[in-house]
Scaffold this active site. Structure first.
Site, PDB file in Angstrom:
ATOM      1  N   ASP A   5      -7.199 -21.177 -64.741  1.00 36.58           N
ATOM      2  CA  ASP A   5      -6.652 -20.304 -65.782  1.00 36.58           C
ATOM      3  C   ASP A   5      -5.189 -19.964 -65.560  1.00 36.58           C
ATOM      4  OD1 ASP A   5      -9.550 -18.242 -66.492  1.00 36.58           O
ATOM      5  OD2 ASP A   5      -9.137 -20.360 -66.702  1.00 36.58           O
ATOM      6  N   ALA A   6      -4.851 -19.742 -64.279  1.00 34.81           N
ATOM      7  CA  ALA A   6      -3.491 -19.307 -63.980  1.00 34.81           C
ATOM      8  C   ALA A   6      -2.480 -20.354 -64.434  1.00 34.81           C
ATOM      9  CB  ALA A   6      -3.344 -19.042 -62.489  1.00 34.81           C
TER      10      ALA A   6
ATOM     11  N   TYR B  15      -2.991 -22.554 -66.893  1.00 35.93           N
ATOM     12  CA  TYR B  15      -3.009 -22.490 -68.352  1.00 35.93           C
ATOM     13  C   TYR B  15      -2.124 -21.333 -68.827  1.00 35.93           C
ATOM     14  CZ  TYR B  15      -4.755 -21.869 -73.078  1.00 35.93           C
ATOM     15  OH  TYR B  15      -4.834 -21.731 -74.425  1.00 35.93           O
ATOM     16  N   ASP B  16      -2.319 -20.188 -68.209  1.00 32.63           N
ATOM     17  CA  ASP B  16      -1.509 -19.014 -68.576  1.00 32.63           C
ATOM     18  C   ASP B  16      -0.030 -19.299 -68.379  1.00 32.63           C
ATOM     19  OD1 ASP B  16      -3.729 -17.573 -69.245  1.00 32.63           O
ATOM     20  OD2 ASP B  16      -3.885 -16.534 -67.326  1.00 32.63           O
TER      21      ASP B  16
ATOM     22  N   SER C 119      -7.760 -10.772 -79.660  1.00 31.51           N
ATOM     23  CA  SER C 119      -7.540 -11.179 -78.285  1.00 31.51           C
ATOM     24  C   SER C 119      -6.592 -10.143 -77.693  1.00 31.51           C
ATOM     25  CB  SER C 119      -6.934 -12.566 -78.220  1.00 31.51           C
ATOM     26  OG  SER C 119      -5.687 -12.540 -78.853  1.00 31.51           O
TER      27      SER C 119
ATOM     28  N   GLU D 111     -10.675  -0.479 -68.155  1.00 37.41           N
ATOM     29  CA  GLU D 111     -11.945  -1.121 -67.796  1.00 37.41           C
ATOM     30  C   GLU D 111     -11.677  -2.444 -67.092  1.00 37.41           C
ATOM     31  OE1 GLU D 111     -13.808  -3.196 -71.311  1.00 37.41           O
ATOM     32  OE2 GLU D 111     -12.566  -1.765 -72.397  1.00 37.41           O
TER      33      GLU D 111
ATOM     34  N   LYS E 204     -11.731  -6.344 -66.665  1.00 37.78           N
ATOM     35  CA  LYS E 204     -11.769  -7.409 -67.667  1.00 37.78           C
ATOM     36  C   LYS E 204     -12.714  -8.487 -67.179  1.00 37.78           C
ATOM     37  CE  LYS E 204      -9.025 -10.427 -70.523  1.00 37.78           C
ATOM     38  NZ  LYS E 204      -9.614 -11.707 -70.159  1.00 37.78           N
TER      39      LYS E 204
ATOM     40  N   ASP F 116     -14.749 -11.868 -66.879  1.00 33.56           N
ATOM     41  CA  ASP F 116     -14.437 -13.265 -67.125  1.00 33.56           C
ATOM     42  C   ASP F 116     -15.690 -13.919 -67.699  1.00 33.56           C
ATOM     43  OD1 ASP F 116     -12.891 -15.460 -67.204  1.00 33.56           O
ATOM     44  OD2 ASP F 116     -12.841 -15.814 -65.053  1.00 33.56           O
TER      45      ASP F 116
ATOM     46  N   ARG G  78     -16.372 -15.810 -80.413  1.00 32.15           N
ATOM     47  CA  ARG G  78     -15.102 -15.499 -81.053  1.00 32.15           C
ATOM     48  C   ARG G  78     -14.536 -16.674 -81.844  1.00 32.15           C
ATOM     49  NH1 ARG G  78     -11.058 -12.345 -77.836  1.00 32.15           N
ATOM     50  NH2 ARG G  78     -10.808 -14.117 -76.466  1.00 32.15           N
TER      51      ARG G  78
ATOM     52  N   GLU H  33     -18.793  -8.677 -73.991  1.00 32.34           N
ATOM     53  CA  GLU H  33     -18.595  -9.877 -73.190  1.00 32.34           C
ATOM     54  C   GLU H  33     -19.937 -10.281 -72.585  1.00 32.34           C
ATOM     55  OE1 GLU H  33     -15.323 -10.697 -73.256  1.00 32.34           O
ATOM     56  OE2 GLU H  33     -15.097 -12.190 -71.665  1.00 32.34           O
TER      57      GLU H  33
ATOM     58  N   TYR I  64     -21.939  -6.832 -71.351  1.00 29.61           N
ATOM     59  CA  TYR I  64     -21.297  -5.527 -71.304  1.00 29.61           C
ATOM     60  C   TYR I  64     -20.596  -5.332 -72.639  1.00 29.61           C
ATOM     61  CZ  TYR I  64     -21.869  -4.078 -66.423  1.00 29.61           C
ATOM     62  OH  TYR I  64     -22.379  -3.642 -65.227  1.00 29.61           O
TER      63      TYR I  64
ATOM     64  N   LYS J  31      -6.525   0.382 -72.876  1.00 30.22           N
ATOM     65  CA  LYS J  31      -6.462   0.623 -74.317  1.00 30.22           C
ATOM     66  C   LYS J  31      -6.003   2.054 -74.538  1.00 30.22           C
ATOM     67  CE  LYS J  31     -10.187  -2.546 -75.361  1.00 30.22           C
ATOM     68  NZ  LYS J  31     -11.549  -2.755 -75.825  1.00 30.22           N
TER      69      LYS J  31
ATOM     70  N   LYS K  28      -3.644  -9.077 -65.710  1.00 35.80           N
ATOM     71  CA  LYS K  28      -4.383 -10.124 -65.003  1.00 35.80           C
ATOM     72  C   LYS K  28      -4.136 -10.066 -63.498  1.00 35.80           C
ATOM     73  CE  LYS K  28      -5.997 -12.918 -68.383  1.00 35.80           C
ATOM     74  NZ  LYS K  28      -5.932 -14.340 -68.252  1.00 35.80           N
TER      75      LYS K  28
ATOM     76  N   CYS L 196      -9.498 -52.033 -52.799  1.00 40.65           N
ATOM     77  CA  CYS L 196     -10.481 -50.955 -52.779  1.00 40.65           C
ATOM     78  C   CYS L 196     -10.819 -50.605 -51.330  1.00 40.65           C
ATOM     79  CB  CYS L 196     -11.735 -51.382 -53.530  1.00 40.65           C
ATOM     80  SG  CYS L 196     -13.108 -50.239 -53.320  1.00 40.65           S
TER      81      CYS L 196
ATOM     82  N   CYS M 189     -14.683 -51.837 -50.779  1.00 40.85           N
ATOM     83  CA  CYS M 189     -15.141 -53.228 -50.837  1.00 40.85           C
ATOM     84  C   CYS M 189     -14.018 -54.249 -50.723  1.00 40.85           C
ATOM     85  CB  CYS M 189     -15.932 -53.475 -52.119  1.00 40.85           C
ATOM     86  SG  CYS M 189     -14.901 -53.520 -53.595  1.00 40.85           S
TER      87      CYS M 189
ATOM     88  N   CYS N 199     -11.084 -49.905 -59.019  1.00 39.14           N
ATOM     89  CA  CYS N 199     -11.528 -51.016 -58.191  1.00 39.14           C
ATOM     90  C   CYS N 199     -12.131 -52.044 -59.135  1.00 39.14           C
ATOM     91  CB  CYS N 199     -12.591 -50.532 -57.202  1.00 39.14           C
ATOM     92  SG  CYS N 199     -13.609 -51.858 -56.547  1.00 39.14           S
TER      93      CYS N 199
ATOM     94  N   CYS O 146     -19.015 -53.699 -55.516  1.00 32.34           N
ATOM     95  CA  CYS O 146     -18.507 -52.633 -54.654  1.00 32.34           C
ATOM     96  C   CYS O 146     -19.642 -51.667 -54.318  1.00 32.34           C
ATOM     97  CB  CYS O 146     -17.382 -51.890 -55.368  1.00 32.34           C
ATOM     98  SG  CYS O 146     -16.785 -50.465 -54.457  1.00 32.34           S
TER      99      CYS O 146
END
Ligand code: JCF
Length: 678
Positions: free
Chosen positions: A35-36, A38-39, A84, A116, A118, A120, A139, A176, A226, A293, A317, A411, A414, A429, A435
């Site tokens: 995720d990190a 991606y973020d 989101s 709260e 978060k 995952d 979602r 979630e 939750y 929030k 995060k 290879c 083999c 290969c 093989c």
């Protein structure tokens, strides 16, 4: 200022990369990066777009929230979008968040926040009508999600009826769905034991379980809910604050995280984060940060939204855990289809609670790009339970003498030539089934539960049989005698006899399973079932041209080429011929799918008519096909059942005239959700 050509190019590159990660994550449930990472990509793109607003295009991944809904699930439109959250990666981002809120509200006293953990997991919207659960939806892209009522109904912490139904005739609960770490480990252990696919982390396991077509399988998965908020609420009085909302959720019988707290001001937020970061490792489930929030709902309304994220909330995060270690060597692994992947052997080091001693590098391009060499000190990262990856080499720590790793020309198992096709990142290969590495894995796949399902023929035994020269290809399995098996380690008379019987039993299979078992590149279980259903017979499939293959729904050019190439090889045709002579067979023309447990409608033809209340007709048809049945547009004497919604028209009359059994929508739902059918 106008962006330069190279900045435009970078933005385009980021978009393409993010889209591909989105697809893997949201549609396939198989993320390729932590995720990190991606973020980080999203952030880089968002930053560029902020700096150069001219770069923003409507279909940029920054302009939407999630992925596409998978076609086999009915779509659900969220009347109130599922929001989101904006992300904060550092204290400074939270400081800025709090400052913006003060500025917008024109206040200088401390703001009260509801904080709260978060989770995952997977965001869900639960629709209760007159207190009764009628629909659960993911979602999706925030506006349209997938109907997963059939699996959510099996989750014990989701009440099927609210405790105080009178609050409002329509209540949408948002929350979630997650899987505990313990449940996740147990699930993977079971999957490993039966040779099935394991999940990378609890979130993928939760997402995969929700998207199970078979609710009985989902019911065995340890999912939990939750709740954290409300969506649409008709005629009911909305709670005055987030914290009052949580209390209301509790009184309705929903599970609310006990770690939710009301905190005061920026200081309270920062302090809460530190506390949760400390507790994180001890929690029974994964959290990837905390959510703040603005507690007061009137203030929330005043603050409003930007795009799909509220201005009154933010997710802070946790950083992905990163450590330094040393690369002891780079080795090469040979996969089932011959793909050679570099594996970095690392000096063992604990990261995020587990000891990491190797990291896969996806391919040689990545190895070269990151320039990973034996002796290098590297940054290793593990986010969630994703396979550890090497983030980067620390150049300052490179030994004076070091050499780049060259892809092998032969290879390592083999000795066959390694071939890398033009424009492809994978080196393979060329030994094929010569093989031993490929052969062992091909045989493991052939015997596995979802393929030929040979009970007792596991990894260790296959390795021994191949090493002893007893089994060279799949057909040899059917030539094995009990006394040959007795020579293998830990093999008694009883188990040898049992295994021979299991091998014999596996001869009766389905075309879909058989095709899947062959291990044709690009042909997974679903594709095998599609091909079996379309061609009906092995002969017509093996003779089909690439064009013909591409004409089949869901079969793309890569798959068509792979199938064609596979059947063009004489040794593949020989083994198939041997298998059939040795008695491997299936019912003729059977378009029966390979999946066990999904064959409820196998051999049946269903017609769907009228308006269904819980899904579209197309979704109902897709479900029937996913469960092994055929669908048709008109009723005939060959129709097994007519599924009848509201305002059915002439099909109902015709079914009655022909004596075709009619299912109401409720009866149909009961069937697809686990009831029986004679
Ligand atoms: O736990 C979560 N992943 C989580 C996600 C918690 C929340 O309170 C959320 C959320 C996504 C959107 N609240 C919103 C509005």
């Amino acid at each position: 200022m106008d962006p330069t050509a190279s900045i435009r190019e970078r933005a385009a590159q980021l978009r393409a990369e993010i889209e591909s990660h989105n697809f893997r994550y949201y549609v396939l449930d198989q993320p390729a990066v932590p995720d990190a990472e991606y973020d980080r990509l999203m952030h880089e793109l968002a930053d560029l777009e902020q700096q150069y607003p001219g770069l923003v295009v409507p279909d940029s991944p920054t302009q939407r929230v999630g992925g596409q809904a998978a076609p086999q699930f009915a779509q659900v439109r969220h009347n109130l979008p599922m929001l989101s959250l904006d992300n904060a990666f550092a204290d400074a981002d939270v400081v800025a968040f709090d400052r913006r809120i003060h500025e917008r509200l024109g206040r200088d006293d401390a703001i009260t926040y509801s904080a709260e953990p978060k989770l995952d997991g997977v965001a869900i919207s639960l629709r209760y009508e007159k207190g009764v659960l009628v629909q659960a939806a993911t979602r999706g892209d925030g506006t349209v999600g997938e109907d997963v009522t059939h699996t959510v109904r099996t989750i014990r912490s989701v009440p099927l009826r609210l405790r105080a139904a009178a609050v409002a005739p329509l209540i949408e609960v948002r929350g979630e769905i997650y899987m505990s770490r313990e449940g996740f480990e147990a699930l993977n252990a079971r999957a490993r034991a039966s040779g099935e696919k394991t999940f990378a982390n609890p979130r993928n396991a939760a997402a995969g379980s929700l998207r199970q077509l078979d609710p009985q399988l989902a019911a065995a998965r340890p999912l939990a809910l939750y709740a954290y908020g409300f969506g649409q609420m008709d005629k009911g009085e909305l709670p005055p604050s987030q914290s009052a909302g949580l209390a209301l959720l509790r009184s309705l019988g929903l599970r609310v995280n006990p770690l939710c707290e009301v905190v005061r001001g920026l200081a309270g937020c920062l302090e809460y984060y530190v506390r949760m970061a400390t507790r994180r490792a001890q929690l029974p489930y994964d959290i990837d940060g905390v959510v703040y929030k603005v507690d007061d709902c009137e203030l929330q309304t005043e603050l409003g939204f930007v795009a799909r994220a509220p201005r009154w909330a933010i997710a802070r995060k946790f950083p992905a855990e990163e450590v330094l270690t040393v690369v002891e060597g780079v080795e090469f692994q040979v996969g089932r289809t011959g793909a050679i992947t570099p594996v970095a052997r690392l000096k063992p080091v604990p990261v995020g609670g587990v000891t990491v001693s190797n990291a896969t590098v996806h391919n040689f391009d990545e190895l070269r790009r990151k320039d990973i060499r034996p002796g290098d000190t590297v940054i290793v990262r593990r986010a969630g339970d994703v396979i550890p990856e090497i983030v980067a080499v620390v150049p300052e720590r490179r030994p004076a003498v070091s050499r780049a790793v060259e892809p092998p020309v032969q290879c390592p198992v083999c000795g066959s030539d390694v071939i890398r096709q033009e424009g492809q990142v994978v080196a393979r290969c060329s030994g094929g089934l010569v093989c031993p590495a490929q052969r062992k894995q091909a045989l493991r796949h052939f015997a596995s539960r979802r393929a030929m399902d040979i009970d007792g023929l596991g990894e260790k035994l296959i390795d021994q049989l191949v090493d002893a020269g007893l089994v060279k290809n799949a057909a040899d399995i059917y030539r094995l005698q009990a006394d040959q098996l007795l020579d293998m380690e830990r093999m008694g008379e009883k188990s040898a006899v049992k295994l021979v019987a299991a091998i014999a039993r596996s001869r009766n299979t389905s075309l879909g399973r058989f095709l899947f078992a062959l291990g044709i590149p690009e042909v997974g279980e679903a594709t095998a079932a599609t091909l079996a259903g379309h061609f009906g017979q092995l002969e017509s499939l093996s003779e089909a041209s690439e064009e013909e293959l591409q004409g089949v729904a869901d079969i793309g050019p890569a798959t068509a080429a792979a199938v064609r190439t596979f059947f063009a090889q004489a040794h593949n045709r020989d083994v198939i011929g041997d298998l059939r002579r040795l008695g491997v067979s299936w019912p003729d023309g059977a378009g029966e799918p390979a999946r066990v447990g999904h064959g409820r409608f196998a051999g049946k033809t269903l017609v769907v008519t009228g308006t269904l209340a819980h899904m579209t007709r197309e979704a109902a048809q897709a479900r029937i096909r996913a469960m092994g049945g055929k669908t048709a547009d008109s009723v005939s004497s060959r129709t097994s059942y007519l599924v009848c919604g509201e305002k059915p028209g002439s099909k109902l009359k015709r079914a009655r005239d022909l004596g075709v059994p009619v299912l109401t929508e409720e009866e149909f739902l009961a069937l697809i959700n686990g009831g029986g059918m004679q």
